[in-house]
Design a protein around this motif. Structure first.
Motif, PDB file in Angstrom:
ATOM      1  N   ASP A 200       6.467   3.086  -7.381  1.00 12.02           N
ATOM      2  CA  ASP A 200       5.180   3.216  -8.060  1.00 12.02           C
ATOM      3  C   ASP A 200       4.076   2.528  -7.278  1.00 12.02           C
ATOM      4  OD1 ASP A 200       6.414   4.594 -10.116  1.00 12.02           O
ATOM      5  OD2 ASP A 200       6.701   2.805 -11.348  1.00 12.02           O
TER       6      ASP A 200
ATOM      7  N   ALA B 130       2.890   4.774  -4.420  1.00 11.78           N
ATOM      8  CA  ALA B 130       2.119   5.891  -4.963  1.00 11.78           C
ATOM      9  C   ALA B 130       0.725   5.434  -5.383  1.00 11.78           C
ATOM     10  CB  ALA B 130       2.863   6.515  -6.141  1.00 11.78           C
ATOM     11  N   THR B 131       0.637   4.257  -6.002  1.00 16.31           N
ATOM     12  CA  THR B 131      -0.660   3.714  -6.421  1.00 16.31           C
ATOM     13  C   THR B 131      -1.539   3.415  -5.212  1.00 16.31           C
ATOM     14  OG1 THR B 131       0.387   2.742  -8.366  1.00 16.31           O
ATOM     15  CG2 THR B 131      -1.772   1.869  -7.751  1.00 16.31           C
TER      16      THR B 131
ATOM     17  N   GLU C 247      -1.386   4.807  -2.246  1.00 15.26           N
ATOM     18  CA  GLU C 247      -1.813   6.067  -1.640  1.00 15.26           C
ATOM     19  C   GLU C 247      -2.938   6.724  -2.447  1.00 15.26           C
ATOM     20  OE1 GLU C 247       1.803   8.314  -1.162  1.00 15.26           O
ATOM     21  OE2 GLU C 247       2.158   7.454   0.822  1.00 15.26           O
ATOM     22  N   LYS C 248      -2.833   6.692  -3.782  1.00  9.18           N
ATOM     23  CA  LYS C 248      -3.892   7.255  -4.627  1.00  9.18           C
ATOM     24  C   LYS C 248      -5.200   6.498  -4.462  1.00  9.18           C
ATOM     25  CE  LYS C 248      -0.933   9.175  -8.214  1.00  9.18           C
ATOM     26  NZ  LYS C 248      -0.430   9.038  -9.579  1.00  9.18           N
ATOM     27  N   SER C 249      -5.093   5.206  -4.153  1.00  5.70           N
ATOM     28  CA  SER C 249      -6.291   4.384  -3.960  1.00  5.70           C
ATOM     29  C   SER C 249      -6.918   4.590  -2.587  1.00  5.70           C
ATOM     30  CB  SER C 249      -5.948   2.903  -4.126  1.00  5.70           C
ATOM     31  OG  SER C 249      -5.423   2.670  -5.406  1.00  5.70           O
TER      32      SER C 249
END
Length: 190
Positions: free
Chosen positions: A128, A131-132, A134-136
């Motif tokens: 997680d 993924a967080t 990368e989204k940021s």
């Protein structure tokens, strides 16, 4: 029937015609295959009988024919030459990547096989936190590069020092730590 016999029968035919032949292993055992490749020019017929084998569907499971039927089209020399920049076997499904890598493992002395499914990378791919990040918009290219270097270094160390059990690994690590302590604080050993 072995690979050599099949190759002798099929040799007069262009390879692009051979690629059109598909034999399904799901057919019943009484089926006989008659393959006619340009019979007017050569007069040769090749007949598959129910007990004949043309090998396994994939190189990973073809122990019987892979060694004797392997045909090098130049990729073997390229991948085994450390002075060549090419080091990745890429191609479509069924193009011979696995057969090539298996052949290299059979014929070369110093080969390390690394199977991705044995590397616990699912923990990272399911993370997680990553993924967080990368989204940021955080660029993780350096992280992944260092991760692969780490994985490859660990595999090379395991191969070179024959660290195939947990006990051998602990013994080896303890000897390195002991040597480092001696170098850092040589007076404590006296």
């Amino acid at each position: 029937m072995n690979c050599t016999q099949a190759a002798l029968h099929l040799a007069p035919y262009p390879t692009e015609k051979l690629s059109a032949i598909t034999i399904s292993s799901a057919l019943d055992a009484n089926t006989t295959f008659l393959i006619t490749m340009n019979p007017i020019a050569s007069g040769n017929y090749f007949r598959f009988k129910r007990d004949d084998s043309v090998g396994e569907p994939d190189a990973e499971s073809d122990e019987l024919y892979l060694h004797s039927c392997f045909v090098d089209i130049g990729d073997y020399e390229i991948l085994t030459n450390p002075h060549r920049p090419q080091c990745i076997a890429a191609g479509r499904t069924g193009s011979g990547k696995s057969a090539l890598l298996k052949r290299i493992a059979q014929c070369e002395e110093r080969v390390i096989e690394i199977h991705p499914e044995n590397l616990s990378l699912q923990y990272i791919s399911n993370s997680d936190i990553l993924a967080t990040l990368e989204k940021s918009g955080v660029k993780l290219d350096i992280f992944y590069t260092l991760l692969w270097k780490h994985v490859l270094t660990v595999e090379l160390l395991k191969f070179h020092f024959k660290l195939n059990t947990e006990e051998k690994t602990h013994t080896w690590l303890n000897s390195i730590i002991g040597n480092l302590r001696k170098k850092i604080n040589p007076k404590s050993e006296q």
